[in-house]
Design an enzyme around this catalytic site. Structure first.
Site, PDB file in Angstrom:
ATOM      1  CB  CYS A 111      -0.954  -0.001   1.180  1.00 25.02           C
ATOM      2  SG  CYS A 111      -1.905  -1.522   1.288  1.00 25.02           S
ATOM      3  CG  HIS A 247      -3.309   3.127   1.882  1.00 28.11           C
ATOM      4  ND1 HIS A 247      -3.890   2.628   0.736  1.00 28.11           N
ATOM      5  CD2 HIS A 247      -3.307   2.108   2.786  1.00 28.11           C
ATOM      6  CE1 HIS A 247      -4.220   1.361   0.953  1.00 28.11           C
ATOM      7  NE2 HIS A 247      -3.888   1.023   2.161  1.00 28.11           N
ATOM      8  CG  ASN A 277      -6.626  -1.260   1.446  1.00 29.51           C
ATOM      9  OD1 ASN A 277      -5.927  -0.944   0.485  1.00 29.51           O
ATOM     10  ND2 ASN A 277      -6.111  -1.583   2.616  1.00 29.51           N
TER      11      ASN A 277
END
Ligand code: COA
Length: 320
Positions: A111, A247, A277
């Protein structure tokens, strides 16, 4: 010279899976997912692949920048789900968009991948080695989650975001803070699905596994710290930053970071309710959507931050 973002693009797969759809697959509910994460839906790749989504986002970024693929000198794809162990997703994107003269490779930093790519592009640009770069975060996480594990499968989604950057004498990336902590690798990991050989015998299939609470604590501690370091490096105060682009892992993480930085939640735009996500893709998708909506203006100060498996993290402060 700094790396400055000139054009952005994004791509989501067509299939939108809302929380009620997931409740038909595992024992969960819309209420549980929304309350714990803020996620309402995510997009899942059907015919789309990481490479096809990356190429679409990249072409949009180039078009918005008014540049041709043939001009790109460096092409980095941040991904953990490129689809082939070799060659890299970047080489396949290169072929698809015709970025013939680019040096192309992937970066695996989960990520934080897009931040790592930006970090590298800025270093190459500062060194004078390259004058521009096409940076893409792209993932098909739906292909590595265990669709029988409700504690992980509800969190993730697929998509791609891209940014075309160029050397600039003013603005662009002002400062950054990037790090890794490999001793915590097991907190969030996905073992390779290959690995069997005549000596080892069959290996269990690898799926994404996560200690959610450890990841939560890590994010809430590390993100404000690395944003603080990047702000200090840039000589910018938090209240001078127009937007903090983080993020998109979890609404509660974003709220906790806003609180620690003593900044209003409105300065932390979100798309995780619709995207979930998307790992390396989440930051560039969010940035490209804000850019497309006309929210980002030249001269705006932005802080970006990513965090995830590795463990890895990164933050930067830039002038749009
Ligand atoms: N639906 C319904 N119940 C669920 C569920 C789901 N999708 N997933 C887990 N549960 C259950 C658990 O089984 C547990 O039940 P039990 O109490 O009967 O054992 C209960 O909910 C609480 O589980 P827990 O894991 O303690 O929940 P939590 O409050 O820690 O929330 C996360 C889980 C994943 C939402 C949270 O830890 C988190 O956000 N972590 C960060 C994850 C992240 O962002 N990762 C990516 C970073 S890049």
């Amino acid at each position: 010279m700094n790396a400055r973002i000139i054009g952005t693009g994004w791509c989501l797969p067509a299939f939108r899976a809302d929380n009620d759809y997931l409740a038909t697959l595992v024992d969960t509910s819309d209420e549980w997912i929304r309350e714990r994460t803020g996620i309402r839906a995510r997009h899942l790749a059907g015919e789309e692949t990481t490479v096809s989504m990356a190429a679409e986002a990249a072409e949009k970024a180039l078009a918005r920048a008014g540049r041709e693929a043939s001009e790109v000198e460096l092409l980095i794809v941040a991904t953990i789900t490129g689809g082939t162990d070799t060659p890299s997703a970047a080489c396949r994107v290169q072929a698809q968009i015709g970025a013939k003269k680019a040096v192309a490779f992937d970066v695996n930093a989960a990520c934080s991948g897009f931040l790592y790519a930006l970090h590298m592009a800025d270093a190459f640009i500062k060194s004078g080695m390259y004058k521009n770069a096409l940076l893409i975060g792209a993932e098909s996480l739906s292909r590595i989650v265990d669709w029988t594990d409700r504690s992980t499968c509800v969190l993730f989604g697929d998509g791609a975001g891209a940014a075309y950057v160029e050397a600039s004498e003013s603005g662009g990336l002002l400062a950054q803070s990037v790090g890794s902590s490999g001793d915590k690798w097991e907190v969030l990991s996905c073992r390779s699905r290959s690995g069997a050989n005549p000596i080892s015998g069959a290996q269990p299939a690898g799926y994404l596994t996560m200690d959610g609470q450890e990841v939560f604590k890590f994010a809430v501690r590390t993100v404000p710290r690395c944003i603080g370091e990047a702000l200090e490096g840039a000589g910018v105060r938090a209240d001078e930053v127009k937007l903090f682009l983080l993020h998109q892992a979890n609404l509660r993480i974003l709220q906790a970071v806003a609180k620690r930085l003593e900044q209003p939640e409105e300065k932390f735009p979100m798309n995780l309710d619709e995207c979930g996500n998307t790992s390396a893709a989440s930051l560039p998708i969010l940035m490209a959507q804000l850019d497309e909506a006309g929210t980002l203006k030249r001269g705006d100060l932005l802080a970006l931050s990513g965090f995830g498996a590795g463990l890895t993290w990164g933050a930067c402060v830039l002038e749009w």
